[in-house]
Design a protein around this motif. Structure first.
Motif, PDB file in Angstrom:
ATOM      1  N   SER A  37      43.828 -54.523   8.097  1.00  0.00           N
ATOM      2  CA  SER A  37      44.631 -55.677   7.670  1.00  0.00           C
ATOM      3  C   SER A  37      46.015 -55.647   8.311  1.00  0.00           C
ATOM      4  O   SER A  37      46.562 -56.699   8.663  1.00  0.00           O
ATOM      5  CB  SER A  37      44.749 -55.699   6.142  1.00  0.00           C
ATOM      6  N   GLY A  38      46.612 -54.468   8.465  1.00  0.00           N
ATOM      7  CA  GLY A  38      47.918 -54.376   9.108  1.00  0.00           C
ATOM      8  C   GLY A  38      47.865 -54.817  10.559  1.00  0.00           C
ATOM      9  O   GLY A  38      48.769 -55.507  11.048  1.00  0.00           O
ATOM     10  N   GLN A  39      46.813 -54.422  11.274  1.00  0.00           N
ATOM     11  CA  GLN A  39      46.662 -54.845  12.667  1.00  0.00           C
ATOM     12  C   GLN A  39      46.518 -56.365  12.763  1.00  0.00           C
ATOM     13  O   GLN A  39      47.078 -56.992  13.664  1.00  0.00           O
ATOM     14  CB  GLN A  39      45.439 -54.161  13.291  1.00  0.00           C
ATOM     15  N   LEU A  40      45.788 -56.964  11.841  1.00  0.00           N
ATOM     16  CA  LEU A  40      45.619 -58.418  11.856  1.00  0.00           C
ATOM     17  C   LEU A  40      46.932 -59.128  11.557  1.00  0.00           C
ATOM     18  O   LEU A  40      47.200 -60.202  12.113  1.00  0.00           O
ATOM     19  CB  LEU A  40      44.544 -58.818  10.850  1.00  0.00           C
ATOM     20  N   GLY A  43      48.726 -59.424  14.632  1.00  0.00           N
ATOM     21  CA  GLY A  43      48.027 -60.168  15.677  1.00  0.00           C
ATOM     22  C   GLY A  43      47.199 -59.294  16.586  1.00  0.00           C
ATOM     23  O   GLY A  43      46.888 -59.698  17.713  1.00  0.00           O
ATOM     24  N   ARG A  44      46.815 -58.112  16.118  1.00  0.00           N
ATOM     25  CA  ARG A  44      45.993 -57.196  16.927  1.00  0.00           C
ATOM     26  C   ARG A  44      44.528 -57.363  16.538  1.00  0.00           C
ATOM     27  O   ARG A  44      44.143 -57.121  15.391  1.00  0.00           O
ATOM     28  CB  ARG A  44      46.420 -55.733  16.706  1.00  0.00           C
ATOM     29  N   ASP A  45      43.704 -57.737  17.503  1.00  0.00           N
ATOM     30  CA  ASP A  45      42.292 -57.982  17.218  1.00  0.00           C
ATOM     31  C   ASP A  45      41.530 -56.721  16.830  1.00  0.00           C
ATOM     32  O   ASP A  45      40.475 -56.802  16.192  1.00  0.00           O
ATOM     33  CB  ASP A  45      41.616 -58.631  18.442  1.00  0.00           C
ATOM     34  N   ARG A  46      42.032 -55.552  17.198  1.00  0.00           N
ATOM     35  CA  ARG A  46      41.299 -54.328  16.876  1.00  0.00           C
ATOM     36  C   ARG A  46      41.257 -54.060  15.379  1.00  0.00           C
ATOM     37  O   ARG A  46      40.566 -53.150  14.923  1.00  0.00           O
ATOM     38  CB  ARG A  46      41.901 -53.134  17.603  1.00  0.00           C
ATOM     39  N   GLY A  47      42.015 -54.848  14.610  1.00  0.00           N
ATOM     40  CA  GLY A  47      41.908 -54.726  13.163  1.00  0.00           C
ATOM     41  C   GLY A  47      40.503 -54.975  12.666  1.00  0.00           C
ATOM     42  O   GLY A  47      40.071 -54.408  11.659  1.00  0.00           O
ATOM     43  N   MET A  48      39.748 -55.816  13.381  1.00  0.00           N
ATOM     44  CA  MET A  48      38.369 -56.091  12.991  1.00  0.00           C
ATOM     45  C   MET A  48      37.495 -54.860  13.132  1.00  0.00           C
ATOM     46  O   MET A  48      36.511 -54.706  12.400  1.00  0.00           O
ATOM     47  CB  MET A  48      37.807 -57.237  13.844  1.00  0.00           C
ATOM     48  N   VAL A  49      37.861 -53.970  14.064  1.00  0.00           N
ATOM     49  CA  VAL A  49      37.090 -52.733  14.242  1.00  0.00           C
ATOM     50  C   VAL A  49      37.225 -51.857  13.005  1.00  0.00           C
ATOM     51  O   VAL A  49      36.236 -51.296  12.503  1.00  0.00           O
ATOM     52  CB  VAL A  49      37.561 -51.983  15.502  1.00  0.00           C
ATOM     53  N   TYR A  50      38.452 -51.736  12.491  1.00  0.00           N
ATOM     54  CA  TYR A  50      38.670 -50.943  11.272  1.00  0.00           C
ATOM     55  C   TYR A  50      37.958 -51.571  10.073  1.00  0.00           C
ATOM     56  O   TYR A  50      37.387 -50.858   9.238  1.00  0.00           O
ATOM     57  CB  TYR A  50      40.164 -50.803  10.990  1.00  0.00           C
ATOM     58  N   LEU A  51      37.997 -52.895   9.981  1.00  0.00           N
ATOM     59  CA  LEU A  51      37.319 -53.568   8.872  1.00  0.00           C
ATOM     60  C   LEU A  51      35.811 -53.362   8.950  1.00  0.00           C
ATOM     61  O   LEU A  51      35.152 -53.117   7.931  1.00  0.00           O
ATOM     62  CB  LEU A  51      37.646 -55.065   8.896  1.00  0.00           C
ATOM     63  N   LEU A 218      51.441 -48.549  11.903  1.00  0.00           N
ATOM     64  CA  LEU A 218      52.844 -48.148  11.925  1.00  0.00           C
ATOM     65  C   LEU A 218      53.368 -48.081  13.357  1.00  0.00           C
ATOM     66  O   LEU A 218      54.468 -48.573  13.659  1.00  0.00           O
ATOM     67  CB  LEU A 218      52.998 -46.789  11.248  1.00  0.00           C
ATOM     68  N   ILE A 219      52.590 -47.487  14.259  1.00  0.00           N
ATOM     69  CA  ILE A 219      53.003 -47.397  15.663  1.00  0.00           C
ATOM     70  C   ILE A 219      53.127 -48.782  16.269  1.00  0.00           C
ATOM     71  O   ILE A 219      54.114 -49.105  16.949  1.00  0.00           O
ATOM     72  CB  ILE A 219      52.005 -46.534  16.452  1.00  0.00           C
ATOM     73  N   SER A 220      52.138 -49.637  16.004  1.00  0.00           N
ATOM     74  CA  SER A 220      52.166 -50.995  16.550  1.00  0.00           C
ATOM     75  C   SER A 220      53.345 -51.782  16.005  1.00  0.00           C
ATOM     76  O   SER A 220      53.998 -52.547  16.728  1.00  0.00           O
ATOM     77  CB  SER A 220      50.854 -51.718  16.218  1.00  0.00           C
TER      78      SER A 220
END
Length: 252
Positions: A37-40, A43-51, A218-220
């Motif tokens: 959710s934080g990546q989304l 605006g980072r699409d890789r958030g879907m990978v974590y989900l 956090l890094i992003s």
């Protein structure tokens, strides 16, 4: 007048920076609760990978837990219907170690071989209770080949140990003439145990997914904040007052 205006602008700048710093922690906190959710939010699409990983691991955990519970119900039913049949009419459940013991010993043995007289422990070491009495004698008897009198302290200590660890009359069992059922019982209890163990491993993967996603967010978030500061850095010259130059640098 100009200096007062500059002070107000500086206070507004401090407030803006404070809000920006508070927003800096929003993505990692969101990912710690719901991975990705934080990546989304950034605006980072890789958030879907974590989900997707969270959904897969969680579904795997639930499936393994169901398999373990079904197996536990199965081996308990088998134990009561076959091994414990004839010893008790009322079904009573107990700790898992009891069922593990049923896997290793073909019979519990008697609890008291002389129920109408002096208490006499089971002496067949091939049964569970017999093995407990053997352990008690080895622990408390000075010489196992020369047992002390029944009223002596070593003998009483051994009997106390036996009573505390032996299986009582309500939980006796025997797999006599049911070797195939015992083999099925062993396979079922091991399958159930493996399922529960694998489910615990999935919990570890769930925790790792939350932590990795939070660190990534956090890094992003920090990288994004750094880029915004560099892009919006500007210097404004406000002029002179009382022969001095006032300079305000705005960065957020």
């Amino acid at each position: 007048m100009l200096v007062g205006w500059a002070d107000a602008r500086a206070q507004a700048l401090d407030s803006t920076i404070a809000r920006a710093r508070s927003r800096l922690w929003l993505p990692p906190l969101a990912s710690l609760v719901v991975p990705g959710s934080g990546q989304l939010l950034l605006g980072r699409d890789r958030g879907m990978v974590y989900l997707a990983a969270e959904a897969f691991i969680l579904s795997r955990f639930l499936q393994l837990t169901r398999d373990g519970r079904r197996g536990a119900t199965r081996y308990r039913d088998l134990a009561f219907a076959v091994a414990r049949r004839g010893f008790t009419q009322a079904r009573r459940d107990t700790v898992f170690e009891y069922y593990e013991t049923m896997e290793r010993f073909a019979a519990s043995g008697e609890y008291d071989r002389n129920p109408t007289g002096v208490f006499t422990p089971e002496d067949d070491p091939g049964t569970f209770n017999g093995s407990i009495w053997l352990l008690a004698r080895r622990t408390f008897f000075p010489d196992i080949n020369n047992p002390p009198p029944p009223g002596s302290q070593p003998y009483l200590d051994a009997v106390t140990f036996y009573r505390a660890h032996a299986v009582g009359p309500d939980f006796r069992w025997s797999w006599h003439d049911a070797s195939l059922e015992q083999q099925e019982y062993r396979a079922t209890i091991r399958s159930s145990d493996d399922a529960f163990r694998s489910a615990q491993n999935q919990l570890g993967l769930l925790l790792a997914n939350h932590l990795v996603s939070a660190i990534d967010a956090l890094i992003s978030s920090r990288l994004s904040a750094g880029l915004r500061r560099e892009a919006t850095l500007q210097t404004t010259w406000l002029g002179r007052r009382y022969g001095s130059r006032v300079q305000v640098t705005i960065a957020f």
